[in-house]
Design a protein around this motif. Structure first.
Motif, PDB file in Angstrom:
ATOM      1  N   GLN A  82       0.846  -1.208   0.000  1.00  0.00           N
ATOM      2  CA  GLN A  82       0.000   0.000   0.000  1.00  0.00           C
ATOM      3  C   GLN A  82       0.878   1.254   0.000  1.00  0.00           C
ATOM      4  OE1 GLN A  82      -2.573  -0.550   3.401  1.00  0.00           O
ATOM      5  NE2 GLN A  82      -4.214  -1.431   2.169  1.00  0.00           N
ATOM      6  N   VAL A  83       1.941   1.230   0.802  1.00  0.00           N
ATOM      7  CA  VAL A  83       2.858   2.377   0.869  1.00  0.00           C
ATOM      8  C   VAL A  83       3.573   2.555  -0.470  1.00  0.00           C
ATOM      9  CG1 VAL A  83       5.032   3.152   1.930  1.00  0.00           C
ATOM     10  CG2 VAL A  83       3.150   2.336   3.380  1.00  0.00           C
ATOM     11  N   VAL A  84       4.047   1.466  -1.032  1.00  0.00           N
ATOM     12  CA  VAL A  84       4.770   1.545  -2.313  1.00  0.00           C
ATOM     13  C   VAL A  84       3.856   2.092  -3.411  1.00  0.00           C
ATOM     14  CG1 VAL A  84       5.798   0.135  -4.153  1.00  0.00           C
ATOM     15  CG2 VAL A  84       6.520  -0.196  -1.782  1.00  0.00           C
ATOM     16  N   ALA A  85       2.640   1.551  -3.504  1.00  0.00           N
ATOM     17  CA  ALA A  85       1.716   2.008  -4.548  1.00  0.00           C
ATOM     18  C   ALA A  85       1.396   3.497  -4.377  1.00  0.00           C
ATOM     19  CB  ALA A  85       0.440   1.170  -4.539  1.00  0.00           C
ATOM     20  N   ALA A  86       1.217   3.927  -3.121  1.00  0.00           N
ATOM     21  CA  ALA A  86       0.925   5.347  -2.864  1.00  0.00           C
ATOM     22  C   ALA A  86       2.118   6.222  -3.245  1.00  0.00           C
ATOM     23  CB  ALA A  86       0.559   5.549  -1.396  1.00  0.00           C
ATOM     24  N   LEU A  87       3.331   5.773  -2.947  1.00  0.00           N
ATOM     25  CA  LEU A  87       4.521   6.556  -3.310  1.00  0.00           C
ATOM     26  C   LEU A  87       4.701   6.607  -4.826  1.00  0.00           C
ATOM     27  CD1 LEU A  87       7.074   5.520  -0.545  1.00  0.00           C
ATOM     28  CD2 LEU A  87       5.979   7.754  -0.841  1.00  0.00           C
ATOM     29  N   GLN A  88       4.473   5.478  -5.491  1.00  0.00           N
ATOM     30  CA  GLN A  88       4.573   5.468  -6.957  1.00  0.00           C
ATOM     31  C   GLN A  88       3.613   6.497  -7.566  1.00  0.00           C
ATOM     32  OE1 GLN A  88       6.561   4.023  -9.135  1.00  0.00           O
ATOM     33  NE2 GLN A  88       7.668   2.581  -7.836  1.00  0.00           N
ATOM     34  N   ALA A  89       2.420   6.619  -6.967  1.00  0.00           N
ATOM     35  CA  ALA A  89       1.436   7.589  -7.476  1.00  0.00           C
ATOM     36  C   ALA A  89       1.928   9.024  -7.314  1.00  0.00           C
ATOM     37  CB  ALA A  89       0.103   7.398  -6.768  1.00  0.00           C
ATOM     38  N   LYS A  90       2.894   9.216  -6.400  1.00  0.00           N
ATOM     39  CA  LYS A  90       3.486  10.550  -6.179  1.00  0.00           C
ATOM     40  C   LYS A  90       4.835  10.659  -6.897  1.00  0.00           C
ATOM     41  CE  LYS A  90       0.369  11.719  -3.033  1.00  0.00           C
ATOM     42  NZ  LYS A  90      -0.575  12.836  -3.284  1.00  0.00           N
ATOM     43  N   ASN A  91       5.070   9.778  -7.873  1.00  0.00           N
ATOM     44  CA  ASN A  91       6.325   9.785  -8.652  1.00  0.00           C
ATOM     45  C   ASN A  91       7.568   9.520  -7.829  1.00  0.00           C
ATOM     46  OD1 ASN A  91       5.158  10.275 -11.214  1.00  0.00           O
ATOM     47  ND2 ASN A  91       4.740  12.363 -10.516  1.00  0.00           N
ATOM     48  N   CYS A  92       7.391   8.825  -6.713  1.00  0.00           N
ATOM     49  CA  CYS A  92       8.552   8.393  -5.932  1.00  0.00           C
ATOM     50  C   CYS A  92       8.836   6.940  -6.319  1.00  0.00           C
ATOM     51  CB  CYS A  92       8.241   8.496  -4.445  1.00  0.00           C
ATOM     52  SG  CYS A  92       9.494   7.744  -3.404  1.00  0.00           S
ATOM     53  N   PRO A  93      10.030   6.639  -6.831  1.00  0.00           N
ATOM     54  CA  PRO A  93      10.331   5.300  -7.359  1.00  0.00           C
ATOM     55  C   PRO A  93      10.578   4.257  -6.263  1.00  0.00           C
ATOM     56  CG  PRO A  93      12.252   6.694  -7.562  1.00  0.00           C
ATOM     57  CD  PRO A  93      11.166   7.564  -6.983  1.00  0.00           C
ATOM     58  N   ALA A  94       9.527   4.007  -5.490  1.00  0.00           N
ATOM     59  CA  ALA A  94       9.607   3.110  -4.339  1.00  0.00           C
ATOM     60  C   ALA A  94       9.776   1.650  -4.746  1.00  0.00           C
ATOM     61  CB  ALA A  94       8.330   3.257  -3.504  1.00  0.00           C
ATOM     62  N   ILE A  95      10.538   0.922  -3.951  1.00  0.00           N
ATOM     63  CA  ILE A  95      10.687  -0.531  -4.110  1.00  0.00           C
ATOM     64  C   ILE A  95      10.591  -1.141  -2.721  1.00  0.00           C
ATOM     65  CG2 ILE A  95      13.249  -0.350  -4.163  1.00  0.00           C
ATOM     66  CD1 ILE A  95      13.212  -2.822  -6.061  1.00  0.00           C
ATOM     67  N   GLY A  96       9.551  -1.940  -2.500  1.00  0.00           N
ATOM     68  CA  GLY A  96       9.291  -2.502  -1.178  1.00  0.00           C
ATOM     69  C   GLY A  96      10.120  -3.746  -0.932  1.00  0.00           C
ATOM     70  N   LEU A  97      10.725  -3.811   0.236  1.00  0.00           N
ATOM     71  CA  LEU A  97      11.620  -4.924   0.541  1.00  0.00           C
ATOM     72  C   LEU A  97      11.464  -5.368   1.984  1.00  0.00           C
ATOM     73  CD1 LEU A  97      14.842  -3.279  -0.965  1.00  0.00           C
ATOM     74  CD2 LEU A  97      13.446  -5.026  -2.086  1.00  0.00           C
TER      75      LEU A  97
END
Lengths: 265, 265
Positions: free
Chosen positions: B85-100
């Motif tokens: 959920q955090v990764v998807a929300a960050l991606q929507a804000k153009n933050c290239p998140a990768i959950g690990l």
């Protein structure tokens, strides 16, 4: 310059649901030399956990609907429980696994399915695969392990068919790699006689597929699988083996008595 | 040559459990310039889902025990539900998140806790952080989003305290980066008067910590947090802000009226 070889393997519930199949498979997978990617499906554990949580599966015309509660469960189970168990097991075998959903590093962007009659809920159809970032991870010597989850780029996770994810990844990675795609399922390959596991067709060319449908060799549940294969071959995937997960190392060793190999020409 | 700046933020349940706090925070986080890493804790959703599944929390001396069933839940919830959920929300804000999780790319290896009296179950204490692979991801312009889960290298996932993960990551990344670690919690900073949120101490030097314990400013639940901070400063972390997650952008903008900044000298 010839492309680097990449092995992409898709496994489904028949492996994931059974530790006695899963762990030997992961041990084999870890031994595959060179660049590799694993795509896993869901399995029955999601249904079990839904039922433990008192969530009733929603079905329309025999198709499972991903409502908001079910999306939470599959996000947990596919992206968390199954994915991390697989990654930890691969790490123990010295395979540098990195577990990812389609949202992670934006590797698979999808679109919520729009259907004129059925509301499938939070189901996503693949729009784009980010081959560039996958290539970066793979060339950093990491082995992506991909859960059947994607995102819409607007913050919404979506449930996506693992077969589709695997073939779309195989296609996208074919621009950089010479992809050998192992499409694993519960049979030994494409069978001449569906009741005889020893009747595997060793090799099928793209141009053989329509005649095999016409003569009734490819029927029922095999049709979408073979259509997926044909789509991937036409889009540049080098080789596709339709096989049982337990036979991958034999196939890689060149033993042609296991699995059906599909080639474009 | 001066090191590249890296911002590492740790958030806990007070943010994760409340969408009205989480989404504004993620929007702020996405705006932080340069290299960054987010570590998230667990939150109440794991307890809620355990209870939905009929799992009774196991406590010994007020400490939660991670039995096998609870490990499954936290692997699902921390590694799947919250992380994605955090990764998807960050991606929507153009933050290239990768959950690990710690198992992914072997970023955090741990050891099952051995205690002479209490069997904590599947709890892991950090043994090693793989700064090299994290640096590879960060220099590929990815933003790691890390769940409080580790692995023992033998295939076992383990539940690990998010504060510890964050400080161990800050330390390990300090060899390559100039790390500014934002240690977020429910208060505005280290308070002179625990009942007055306006009594924040703006700056604390490492050598101030023992006197502040002696005079009763650092008490109770603050002690392990500040010990964590002191450990990280001694191990080379450049700057640590103890603050509320909603104040990060103000602190980065140089507004010294928010948060307590801890420095080595």
């Amino acid at each position: 310059m010839s492309k680097q070889r990449l092995t992409l393997v898709k496994i489904g519930g028949n492996i994931i649901d059974h530790p006695e199949s899963l762990f030997p498979f992961l041990s084999d997978f870890a031994q595959i030399p060179g660049a590799k990617v694993l795509v896993h499906g869901g399995g029955k554990v999601a249904s079990q956990i839904s039922s433990d949580m008192g969530i009733t599966p929603k079905m329309v015309d025999g198709r499972r609907i991903t409502d908001a509660k079910t999306l939470r469960v599959v996000t947990m189970v596919y992206g968390g429980l199954i994915n991390k168990q697989v990654v930890a097991a691969l790490q123990a075998k010295n395979c540098p696994a990195i577990g990812l959903s389609g949202a992670d590093a934006n590797i698979i962007l999808s679109k919520k399915r729009q259907h004129p009659e059925i509301d499938f809920g939070f189901v996503g159809d693949v729009v784009a695969v980010n081959a560039e970032v996958l290539t970066t991870l793979i060339t950093a010597n990491l082995c992506p392990v991909i859960a059947p989850l994607t995102h819409d780029g607007q913050g919404q996770m979506l449930n996506t068919n693992a077969d589709t994810i695997a073939s779309e990844l195989a296609i996208a990675l074919s621009s950089t790699f010479d992809v050998h795609f192992f499409y694993c399922f519960e049979k030994k390959g494409l069978l001449m006689d569906v009741n005889d596991n020893n009747s595997v067709l060793p090799k099928v060319h793209l141009h053989d597929i329509e005649p095999l449908k016409a003569n009734g060799t490819i029927v029922a549940g095999m049709i979408p699988k073979v259509d997926n294969i044909a789509h991937a071959l036409r889009a540049g995937v080098h080789t596709i083996s339709l096989c049982h997960a337990e036979d991958i190392l034999d196939i890689l060793a060149g033993n042609s008595s296991f699995g059906t190999i599909f080639v474009a020409e």
